[in-house]
Design a protein around this motif. Structure first.
Motif, PDB file in Angstrom:
ATOM      1  N   GLU A  58       0.965  -1.101   0.118  1.00  0.00           N
ATOM      2  CA  GLU A  58       0.050   0.048  -0.029  1.00  0.00           C
ATOM      3  C   GLU A  58       0.929   1.385   0.012  1.00  0.00           C
ATOM      4  O   GLU A  58       0.479   1.991  -0.660  1.00  0.00           O
ATOM      5  CB  GLU A  58      -0.922   0.069   1.303  1.00  0.00           C
ATOM      6  CG  GLU A  58      -2.065   1.177   1.212  1.00  0.00           C
ATOM      7  CD  GLU A  58      -2.984   1.007   2.380  1.00  0.00           C
ATOM      8  OE1 GLU A  58      -3.616   2.039   2.428  1.00  0.00           O
ATOM      9  OE2 GLU A  58      -2.814   0.443   2.971  1.00  0.00           O
ATOM     10  N   GLU A  59       1.855   1.015   0.852  1.00  0.00           N
ATOM     11  CA  GLU A  59       2.982   2.448   0.846  1.00  0.00           C
ATOM     12  C   GLU A  59       3.477   2.732  -0.675  1.00  0.00           C
ATOM     13  O   GLU A  59       3.288   3.859  -0.912  1.00  0.00           O
ATOM     14  CB  GLU A  59       3.969   2.196   1.653  1.00  0.00           C
ATOM     15  CG  GLU A  59       5.016   1.123   1.628  1.00  0.00           C
ATOM     16  CD  GLU A  59       4.518  -0.101   2.282  1.00  0.00           C
ATOM     17  OE1 GLU A  59       5.340  -1.016   2.341  1.00  0.00           O
ATOM     18  OE2 GLU A  59       3.333  -0.406   2.783  1.00  0.00           O
ATOM     19  N   ILE A  60       3.648   1.796  -1.572  1.00  0.00           N
ATOM     20  CA  ILE A  60       4.105   1.955  -2.777  1.00  0.00           C
ATOM     21  C   ILE A  60       2.885   2.524  -3.664  1.00  0.00           C
ATOM     22  O   ILE A  60       3.010   3.538  -4.489  1.00  0.00           O
ATOM     23  CB  ILE A  60       4.627   0.707  -3.335  1.00  0.00           C
ATOM     24  CG1 ILE A  60       5.866  -0.013  -2.815  1.00  0.00           C
ATOM     25  CG2 ILE A  60       5.210   0.935  -4.927  1.00  0.00           C
ATOM     26  CD1 ILE A  60       7.214   1.092  -2.592  1.00  0.00           C
ATOM     27  N   THR A  61       1.847   2.079  -3.481  1.00  0.00           N
ATOM     28  CA  THR A  61       0.843   2.759  -4.222  1.00  0.00           C
ATOM     29  C   THR A  61       0.333   4.125  -3.997  1.00  0.00           C
ATOM     30  O   THR A  61       0.141   4.841  -4.684  1.00  0.00           O
ATOM     31  CB  THR A  61      -0.602   1.662  -3.773  1.00  0.00           C
ATOM     32  OG1 THR A  61      -0.127   0.479  -4.397  1.00  0.00           O
ATOM     33  CG2 THR A  61      -1.790   2.108  -4.601  1.00  0.00           C
ATOM     34  N   ARG A 100      -2.195   9.533   5.132  1.00  0.00           N
ATOM     35  CA  ARG A 100      -2.468   8.149   5.048  1.00  0.00           C
ATOM     36  C   ARG A 100      -0.981   7.342   4.869  1.00  0.00           C
ATOM     37  O   ARG A 100      -0.575   6.412   5.654  1.00  0.00           O
ATOM     38  CB  ARG A 100      -3.551   7.596   3.881  1.00  0.00           C
ATOM     39  CG  ARG A 100      -3.532   6.168   3.816  1.00  0.00           C
ATOM     40  CD  ARG A 100      -4.194   5.481   5.026  1.00  0.00           C
ATOM     41  NE  ARG A 100      -3.883   4.121   5.039  1.00  0.00           N
ATOM     42  CZ  ARG A 100      -3.688   3.277   5.975  1.00  0.00           C
ATOM     43  NH1 ARG A 100      -3.372   3.836   7.071  1.00  0.00           N
ATOM     44  NH2 ARG A 100      -3.664   1.949   5.757  1.00  0.00           N
ATOM     45  N   LEU A 101      -0.017   7.797   4.034  1.00  0.00           N
ATOM     46  CA  LEU A 101       1.298   7.326   3.697  1.00  0.00           C
ATOM     47  C   LEU A 101       2.107   7.396   5.512  1.00  0.00           C
ATOM     48  O   LEU A 101       2.538   6.518   5.773  1.00  0.00           O
ATOM     49  CB  LEU A 101       1.884   7.974   2.783  1.00  0.00           C
ATOM     50  CG  LEU A 101       3.435   7.427   2.467  1.00  0.00           C
ATOM     51  CD1 LEU A 101       3.266   5.958   1.997  1.00  0.00           C
ATOM     52  CD2 LEU A 101       3.945   8.289   1.252  1.00  0.00           C
ATOM     53  N   GLN A 102       1.979   8.672   5.886  1.00  0.00           N
ATOM     54  CA  GLN A 102       2.579   8.773   7.079  1.00  0.00           C
ATOM     55  C   GLN A 102       2.018   7.873   8.361  1.00  0.00           C
ATOM     56  O   GLN A 102       3.100   7.145   8.904  1.00  0.00           O
ATOM     57  CB  GLN A 102       2.599  10.234   7.395  1.00  0.00           C
ATOM     58  CG  GLN A 102       3.311  11.335   6.969  1.00  0.00           C
ATOM     59  CD  GLN A 102       3.181  12.628   7.141  1.00  0.00           C
ATOM     60  OE1 GLN A 102       2.082  12.916   8.149  1.00  0.00           O
ATOM     61  NE2 GLN A 102       3.789  13.452   6.749  1.00  0.00           N
ATOM     62  N   GLU A 103       0.678   7.765   8.071  1.00  0.00           N
ATOM     63  CA  GLU A 103       0.130   6.806   9.166  1.00  0.00           C
ATOM     64  C   GLU A 103       0.638   5.476   9.037  1.00  0.00           C
ATOM     65  O   GLU A 103       0.826   4.614  10.005  1.00  0.00           O
ATOM     66  CB  GLU A 103      -1.342   6.897   9.171  1.00  0.00           C
ATOM     67  CG  GLU A 103      -2.237   6.035  10.320  1.00  0.00           C
ATOM     68  CD  GLU A 103      -3.746   6.299   9.827  1.00  0.00           C
ATOM     69  OE1 GLU A 103      -4.533   5.287  10.228  1.00  0.00           O
ATOM     70  OE2 GLU A 103      -4.274   7.356   9.339  1.00  0.00           O
ATOM     71  N   LEU A 104       0.409   5.173   7.795  1.00  0.00           N
ATOM     72  CA  LEU A 104       0.764   3.524   7.308  1.00  0.00           C
ATOM     73  C   LEU A 104       2.107   3.326   7.739  1.00  0.00           C
ATOM     74  O   LEU A 104       2.619   2.291   8.215  1.00  0.00           O
ATOM     75  CB  LEU A 104       0.645   3.444   6.073  1.00  0.00           C
ATOM     76  CG  LEU A 104       0.868   2.141   5.405  1.00  0.00           C
ATOM     77  CD1 LEU A 104      -0.307   1.185   5.787  1.00  0.00           C
ATOM     78  CD2 LEU A 104       0.793   2.072   3.962  1.00  0.00           C
ATOM     79  N   ARG A 106       4.006   4.850   9.924  1.00  0.00           N
ATOM     80  CA  ARG A 106       4.314   4.669  11.343  1.00  0.00           C
ATOM     81  C   ARG A 106       3.907   3.205  12.032  1.00  0.00           C
ATOM     82  O   ARG A 106       4.194   2.750  12.780  1.00  0.00           O
ATOM     83  CB  ARG A 106       3.499   5.735  11.919  1.00  0.00           C
ATOM     84  CG  ARG A 106       3.790   6.349  13.443  1.00  0.00           C
ATOM     85  CD  ARG A 106       3.102   7.540  14.072  1.00  0.00           C
ATOM     86  NE  ARG A 106       2.149   8.077  13.362  1.00  0.00           N
ATOM     87  CZ  ARG A 106       2.228   9.132  12.484  1.00  0.00           C
ATOM     88  NH1 ARG A 106       3.364   9.512  12.141  1.00  0.00           N
ATOM     89  NH2 ARG A 106       1.086   9.673  11.830  1.00  0.00           N
ATOM     90  N   GLU A 107       2.711   3.134  11.604  1.00  0.00           N
ATOM     91  CA  GLU A 107       2.049   1.714  11.905  1.00  0.00           C
ATOM     92  C   GLU A 107       2.903   0.623  11.723  1.00  0.00           C
ATOM     93  O   GLU A 107       3.239  -0.378  12.425  1.00  0.00           O
ATOM     94  CB  GLU A 107       0.792   1.373  11.304  1.00  0.00           C
ATOM     95  CG  GLU A 107      -0.423   2.101  11.656  1.00  0.00           C
ATOM     96  CD  GLU A 107      -1.908   1.957  10.857  1.00  0.00           C
ATOM     97  OE1 GLU A 107      -1.760   1.091   9.730  1.00  0.00           O
ATOM     98  OE2 GLU A 107      -2.739   2.569  11.105  1.00  0.00           O
ATOM     99  N   ARG A 108       3.647   0.586  10.466  1.00  0.00           N
ATOM    100  CA  ARG A 108       4.490  -0.570  10.121  1.00  0.00           C
ATOM    101  C   ARG A 108       5.871  -0.558  10.842  1.00  0.00           C
ATOM    102  O   ARG A 108       6.716  -1.485  10.406  1.00  0.00           O
ATOM    103  CB  ARG A 108       4.518  -0.810   8.477  1.00  0.00           C
ATOM    104  CG  ARG A 108       2.945  -1.176   8.164  1.00  0.00           C
ATOM    105  CD  ARG A 108       2.969  -1.294   6.764  1.00  0.00           C
ATOM    106  NE  ARG A 108       1.731  -1.583   6.202  1.00  0.00           N
ATOM    107  CZ  ARG A 108       1.383  -1.866   5.129  1.00  0.00           C
ATOM    108  NH1 ARG A 108       2.331  -1.831   3.906  1.00  0.00           N
ATOM    109  NH2 ARG A 108      -0.002  -1.993   4.624  1.00  0.00           N
TER     110      ARG A 108
END
Length: 132
Positions: A58-61, A100-104, A106-108
């Motif tokens: 998802e981060e690449i997308t 959303r990218l920053q959140e993702l 951070r989550e990972r």
């Protein structure tokens, strides 16, 4: 373990002698090897599995979508229509994608990973250079 390798090699040699590999697709053509040198070693296997399954992280997308939105915004600004509703809409979409990218990340646990940052920068460069 050495005996298993030897046995496997013997079976491969036997199959080659009997012509079992002659009608395989791509016979006689060079192999298409993937260059994974830009991917951090600890991410290679998971990216390879996802790629083979037809999935992208998802981060690449999200990064690809951000680059596209940035290019669209640049086109809006260069045409002199930076105050249009379309430009404001693109800016909102870009902000949401970046959040959303920053959140993702951070989550990972990837927001602090130097390997992932380096890989991300290489991806960003490829995307902005047109994938060359």
């Amino acid at each position: 373990m050495a005996i298993m390798s030897w046995l496997a090699e013997q079976r491969i040699q036997e199959a080659m002698r009997s012509g079992a590999f002659q009608d395989l697709p791509g016979h006689g053509q060079p192999l298409e090897l993937e260059d994974m040198s830009g991917v951090p070693e600890d991410l290679r296997m998971s990216f390879k599995i996802m790629k083979n399954a037809g999935l992208l992280p998802e981060e690449i997308t999200l990064r690809a979508e951000c680059v596209t939105l940035e290019e669209l915004l640049a086109a809006c600004h260069s045409s002199g229509n930076s105050n249009t509703e379309e430009a404001r809409s693109l800016e909102r979409k870009l902000s949401l994608k970046r959040l959303r990218l920053q959140e993702l990340l951070r989550e990972r646990g990837l927001d602090g990973s130097s390997a992932f940052r380096q890989y991300s920068e290489q991806i960003r460069q490829k995307m902005t250079e047109g994938g060359d």
